[in-house]
Design a protein around this motif. Structure first.
Motif, PDB file in Angstrom:
ATOM      1  N   PRO A 171       1.036  -1.452  -0.570  1.00  0.00           N
ATOM      2  CA  PRO A 171      -0.329  -0.083  -0.229  1.00  0.00           C
ATOM      3  C   PRO A 171       0.751   1.149   0.282  1.00  0.00           C
ATOM      4  O   PRO A 171       0.201   2.034  -0.487  1.00  0.00           O
ATOM      5  CB  PRO A 171      -1.017   0.241   1.533  1.00  0.00           C
ATOM      6  CG  PRO A 171      -0.776  -1.721   1.186  1.00  0.00           C
ATOM      7  CD  PRO A 171       0.450  -2.459   0.940  1.00  0.00           C
ATOM      8  N   LEU A 172       1.803   1.695   0.967  1.00  0.00           N
ATOM      9  CA  LEU A 172       2.771   2.261   1.079  1.00  0.00           C
ATOM     10  C   LEU A 172       3.492   2.566  -0.607  1.00  0.00           C
ATOM     11  O   LEU A 172       3.777   3.816  -0.905  1.00  0.00           O
ATOM     12  CB  LEU A 172       3.670   2.496   1.943  1.00  0.00           C
ATOM     13  CG  LEU A 172       3.321   2.729   3.022  1.00  0.00           C
ATOM     14  CD1 LEU A 172       4.327   1.999   4.059  1.00  0.00           C
ATOM     15  CD2 LEU A 172       2.876   4.100   3.188  1.00  0.00           C
ATOM     16  N   ARG A 173       3.792   1.682  -1.550  1.00  0.00           N
ATOM     17  CA  ARG A 173       4.177   1.616  -2.522  1.00  0.00           C
ATOM     18  C   ARG A 173       3.221   2.208  -3.533  1.00  0.00           C
ATOM     19  O   ARG A 173       3.701   3.378  -4.587  1.00  0.00           O
ATOM     20  CB  ARG A 173       4.768   0.019  -2.798  1.00  0.00           C
ATOM     21  CG  ARG A 173       5.676   0.218  -4.240  1.00  0.00           C
ATOM     22  CD  ARG A 173       5.786  -1.040  -4.955  1.00  0.00           C
ATOM     23  NE  ARG A 173       5.846  -0.858  -6.423  1.00  0.00           N
ATOM     24  CZ  ARG A 173       6.484  -2.097  -6.978  1.00  0.00           C
ATOM     25  NH1 ARG A 173       6.625  -3.732  -6.303  1.00  0.00           N
ATOM     26  NH2 ARG A 173       6.925  -2.186  -8.082  1.00  0.00           N
ATOM     27  N   VAL A 174       2.348   1.747  -3.411  1.00  0.00           N
ATOM     28  CA  VAL A 174       1.314   2.308  -4.379  1.00  0.00           C
ATOM     29  C   VAL A 174       0.681   4.318  -4.145  1.00  0.00           C
ATOM     30  O   VAL A 174       1.052   4.820  -4.895  1.00  0.00           O
ATOM     31  CB  VAL A 174      -0.007   1.417  -4.332  1.00  0.00           C
ATOM     32  CG1 VAL A 174      -1.281   2.593  -5.068  1.00  0.00           C
ATOM     33  CG2 VAL A 174       0.128   0.191  -4.542  1.00  0.00           C
ATOM     34  N   ALA A 205      -0.793   4.895  10.091  1.00  0.00           N
ATOM     35  CA  ALA A 205      -1.771   6.433   9.538  1.00  0.00           C
ATOM     36  C   ALA A 205      -0.581   7.547   9.813  1.00  0.00           C
ATOM     37  O   ALA A 205      -0.176   7.858   9.066  1.00  0.00           O
ATOM     38  CB  ALA A 205      -2.848   6.881  10.594  1.00  0.00           C
ATOM     39  N   GLN A 206       0.183   7.059  10.388  1.00  0.00           N
ATOM     40  CA  GLN A 206       1.369   7.577  10.805  1.00  0.00           C
ATOM     41  C   GLN A 206       2.753   7.105   9.712  1.00  0.00           C
ATOM     42  O   GLN A 206       3.408   8.088   9.297  1.00  0.00           O
ATOM     43  CB  GLN A 206       2.500   7.189  12.189  1.00  0.00           C
ATOM     44  CG  GLN A 206       2.432   7.021  13.206  1.00  0.00           C
ATOM     45  CD  GLN A 206       3.246   6.945  14.446  1.00  0.00           C
ATOM     46  OE1 GLN A 206       3.260   5.542  14.594  1.00  0.00           O
ATOM     47  NE2 GLN A 206       3.146   7.477  15.826  1.00  0.00           N
ATOM     48  N   ALA A 207       3.011   6.138   8.666  1.00  0.00           N
ATOM     49  CA  ALA A 207       3.244   5.322   7.873  1.00  0.00           C
ATOM     50  C   ALA A 207       2.849   6.511   6.725  1.00  0.00           C
ATOM     51  O   ALA A 207       4.106   6.677   5.576  1.00  0.00           O
ATOM     52  CB  ALA A 207       3.260   4.012   7.375  1.00  0.00           C
ATOM     53  N   PHE A 208       1.501   6.753   6.025  1.00  0.00           N
ATOM     54  CA  PHE A 208       0.737   6.792   5.289  1.00  0.00           C
ATOM     55  C   PHE A 208       1.405   8.768   5.458  1.00  0.00           C
ATOM     56  O   PHE A 208       1.267   9.614   4.656  1.00  0.00           O
ATOM     57  CB  PHE A 208       0.031   6.905   5.307  1.00  0.00           C
ATOM     58  CG  PHE A 208      -0.838   5.777   4.891  1.00  0.00           C
ATOM     59  CD1 PHE A 208      -0.343   5.589   2.703  1.00  0.00           C
ATOM     60  CD2 PHE A 208      -1.438   4.875   5.205  1.00  0.00           C
ATOM     61  CE1 PHE A 208      -1.033   4.006   2.032  1.00  0.00           C
ATOM     62  CE2 PHE A 208      -2.175   3.938   4.319  1.00  0.00           C
ATOM     63  CZ  PHE A 208      -1.508   3.620   2.924  1.00  0.00           C
ATOM     64  N   LYS A 209       1.276   9.201   6.870  1.00  0.00           N
ATOM     65  CA  LYS A 209       1.325  10.313   7.156  1.00  0.00           C
ATOM     66  C   LYS A 209       2.803  11.198   6.747  1.00  0.00           C
ATOM     67  O   LYS A 209       3.521  11.841   5.870  1.00  0.00           O
ATOM     68  CB  LYS A 209       1.040  10.753   8.262  1.00  0.00           C
ATOM     69  CG  LYS A 209       1.900  12.429   9.006  1.00  0.00           C
ATOM     70  CD  LYS A 209       2.122  12.305  10.438  1.00  0.00           C
ATOM     71  CE  LYS A 209       2.163  14.271  10.858  1.00  0.00           C
ATOM     72  NZ  LYS A 209       1.766  14.618  11.954  1.00  0.00           N
TER      73      LYS A 209
END
Length: 770
Positions: free
Chosen positions: A592-595, A632-636
């Protein structure tokens, strides 16, 4: 008729009084394990509403209680020296020991037989009783003996609390919050008779451990607490009475009766003291049980069924509100960071039963202070602007108001191409005044669709069709419009809901997911994605982001919720991989983070991006709070500007706990733990709820779904209801074609509001102040 009551607490005694008074021939015996003058605890609390009920049921008991209570109409919230008073609450405090003595007196007057120091272990001695009332408290021996039959569940909550007294006089119910080096602490306090007040100290287990408290060492507890709350105690001592530290047991029972035994009071159900008194709940239930006995007499089954019918829903509603309130106190540190008025408002609205308007009917000054502080913090010149109608900025996008259209699937596209239906659907909501519109989930590929009617953003024709809609929105309104971009994953290739829910279509395409786990037994087993699939799908999301920009969207939102493709990687229920994309939350986040990062790089930097996540799976062994915060922290950190916090729909066997504003605590958690703006949703139906959510800091934007489907002009009606810019209607953004209706609608809606408020004021219980 013969009735045996086990437990001589207020509930059992009051039940006995009411039945004996109405049915004098009934033999009623009350057995209490303690002595007549024993009492553990200090004061109990009743509301004006409960006192009114006492007055109508047994005026003699009411007059006795009223002659000995301390009444207050005010409630204070104090934090580290700051304090605000909220009036119009209407409560009284009474000594628990005095209450017991008064009820014992009334029992004797009516002819109820009282037996003290009578511990009951064996019910066989009451074989001739028609009804046995188990009112023996939170640790009920009778309930535990038949726990399987009652379906008893006891869940110990995490916070620590201790019940104490003091001689400090108090002229209001007061929450004293104190910041300490160990964490936040609170004292729930109220005066219950002249010269005596109750002090319940509460804190998280972590704070309790750090402060070095001991469960049973009362001297040590007094020494430490007196130091932390020195200013609040104002030189007055603390008094103990078996004041040992405890954790609150949340008691529920699937069945309230078994054979001729019926549960009453804390034996039946507990509600956290932060929303009121367990004694109050017990005595209200005693009234309903007594009514049932009086009505059905020896038809015991009918008695018990009616008792449950009268009280089950009410008790469960109170327990739900208590659990929400308790959750707030379990996360005190999260709320202590707020400005003071926002904090105090959060205290008052924590259970979701009380709202901004509700407080305004009690005390007009307090809500004005809360709203003024909010507008000052947001930089608004008009300090009376309703919170919902304040602007909000994300990167280069500013929305006029905080009301959002949640992605609501229409299942009406053809080959992924949106039509006139979508132009009407989104266009009407835009002219209806929404701050932000989020489209239904839009697929990155044909295989990414949920149904054959879902739109896409993977062809030029689709992009052009979407641009027709964004052009209309931008030309005819001030609304902003964002596209939710996603991939259905294992939940794809199903029929439209009005055809058959979660039923696969004929000639379904191959499904992809994190792991080969089908959503249900009707749907195909998805193929576990390999690295090649991950590369292809990532590129599809990037292409979709570029097309969304070309189509004129103001922002995009990544679909990573409700068990769809990206969400299937995040939840441990749908990701059982053993490679680098499975296991720890860090690994489950990789795809998900890669995307997201690839999309963020491809999307213009002045346009914001959101991510919608599921903050709970509502299923055993599902995603944890710690994992949600990590997500949430990772996407932030990856550049997300706002998190759209949803829950559930990860697995079919979920067990939702739905109620009004039911998902706001999850948004609250993400917003105030991760310090990132959030969007919340979930059974939010009116402007008062929206304002309440925003003012207590649970979210920055509020999304409505089903509420908007049949009311595209919700915002216009809400603006009129609030008389927003009533003196400058041209500044509201109403299309010129509709402007002539505004002078008619504003007085009509504001008149409706006055009527409702007058009805609420008229139905408020009368004061019982002496």
């Amino acid at each position: 008729m013969k009735i045996t009551v086990i437990g001589g607490g207020p509930g059992g005694l009051y039940f006995s009084i009411l039945v004996k008074k109405a049915m004098p021939a009934t033999e009623i015996n009350v057995y209490e394990r303690n002595r007549a003058d024993d009492s553990f605890g200090f004061g109990v609390v009743f509301s004006d509403e409960t006192l009114s009920e006492f007055l109508t049921r047994d005026p003699q008991s009411y007059e006795l209680i009223r002659s000995r209570f301390a009444y207050w109409d005010e409630l204070d919230v104090a934090r580290d020296g700051e304090k605000v008073r909220i009036t119009g609450n209407g409560f009284c405090g009474c000594s628990r020991k005095t209450l017991l003595q008064l009820l014992q007196q009334r029992c004797r007057e009516e002819g109820v037989k009282l037996h003290f120091e009578a511990n009951v272990d064996d019910l066989s001695q009451f074989a001739d009783s028609d009804i046995i009332v188990a009112s023996d408290g939170i640790n009920s021996g009778i309930r535990d003996k038949f726990a399987a039959q009652f379906g008893t569940e006891v869940k110990m909550q995490s916070n620590r609390f201790v019940w104490m007294g003091s001689t400090r006089p108090l002229d209001a119910f007061t929450y004293f919050f104190r910041s300490t080096p160990h964490g936040a602490m609170v004292a729930h306090t109220y005066q219950y008779e002249e010269g005596m007040s109750t002090w319940i100290f509460e804190m998280t287990d972590e704070t309790w451990q750090k402060a070095g408290f001991s469960i049973t060492d009362e001297e040590d507890t007094i020494d430490k607490i007196s130091g932390f709350f020195k200013e609040e105690l104002d030189g007055h001592p603390l008094i103990t009475n078996r004041s040992h530290w405890r954790q609150f047991p949340a008691v529920t029972n699937k069945n309230w009766y078994h054979n001729n035994i019926v549960l009453l009071g804390d034996a039946k159900a507990t509600a956290h003291y932060s929303i009121g008194s367990g004694t109050k709940l017990a005595m209200e239930c005693a009234i309903s049980l007594a009514d049932s006995v009086i009505q059905y007499k020896t038809d015991i089954k009918a008695v018990f069924e009616n008792y449950e019918k009268l009280r089950r829903n009410r008790v469960e509603m109170i327990q739900h509100a208590a659990n929400v309130s308790l959750d707030w106190f379990e996360h005190m540190d999260r709320h202590m960071q707020h400005d003071f008025m926002q904090f105090a408002f959060s205290v008052m609205t924590r259970s979701k039963k009380v709202t901004f308007e509700n407080l305004g009917l009690r005390d007009t000054s307090f809500p004005k202070k809360v709203l003024a502080e909010f507008n000052e913090r947001e930089g608004n010149e008009d300090k009376s602007t309703p919170a919902a109608f304040t602007p909000f900025t994300l990167r280069g996008m500013t929305v006029d108001n905080r009301i959002v259209m949640s992605p609501m699937e229409q299942y009406s596209a053809k080959d992924g191409v949106v039509s006139d239906w979508h132009l009407m659907h989104y266009g009407s909501r835009a002219t209806g005044g929404l701050g932000l519109i989020l489209t239904e989930a839009t697929a990155v590929s044909p295989e990414g669709r949920i149904t054959l009617g879902c739109p896409g953003i993977y062809t030029q024709e689709q992009t052009d069709a979407w641009k027709r809609i964004t052009d209309f929105v931008h030309t005819n309104s001030t609304s902003k419009i964002g596209m939710q971009i996603g991939h259905s994953g294992r939940k794809g290739a199903v029929k439209r809901p009005w055809e058959e829910r979660n039923e696969p279509i004929e000639n379904a395409w191959e499904l992809l997911s994190a792991s080969p786990i089908p959503f249900n037994d009707k749907m195909a087993v998805p193929r576990e994605m390999n690295i090649g699939d991950i590369d292809v799908v990532t590129e599809q999301f990037v292409n979709a982001a570029k097309n969304a920009d070309a189509a004129g969207f103001d922002m995009i939102e990544l679909q990573a919720h409700h068990g769809f493709l990206l969400a299937s990687f995040l939840s441990p229920l749908t990701n059982i991989r053993t490679d680098e994309f499975g296991g720890s939350i860090e690994n489950r986040l990789k795809f998900p983070l890669r995307v997201f990062k690839a999309m963020r790089e491809a999307f213009p930097q002045d346009k914001p991006m959101s991510v919608r996540i599921s903050a709970s799976d509502w299923a055993e062994n599902g995603i944890t709070e710690e994992e949600v915060i990590a997500i949430a922290q990772a996407f932030k950190q990856a550049g997300a500007d706002i998190i759209n916090v949803s829950t559930g729909l990860t697995v079919e066997n979920q067990k939702l706990a739905v109620g009004r504003m039911w998902q706001t605590p999850f948004s609250d958690m993400v917003r105030n733990e991760v310090h990132i703006p959030t969007i919340t949703a979930g059974y939010i139906q009116d402007i008062d709820q929206i304002n309440t959510i925003l003012l207590n800091g649970r979210a920055d934007l509020v999304a409505l779904g089903k509420t908007l489907l049949l009311d595209p002009f919700f915002v216009r009606n809400a603006q009129a209801y609030e008389l927003y810019k009533a003196n400058d209607l041209h500044a509201v953004g109403i299309p010129k074609q509709y402007m002539s209706a505004a002078p008619h609608m504003y007085p009509y809606r504001s008149g409706e509001r006055r009527t409702i408020e007058n009805m609420k004021k008229a139905s408020k219980p009368l004061t019982h102040k002496k």
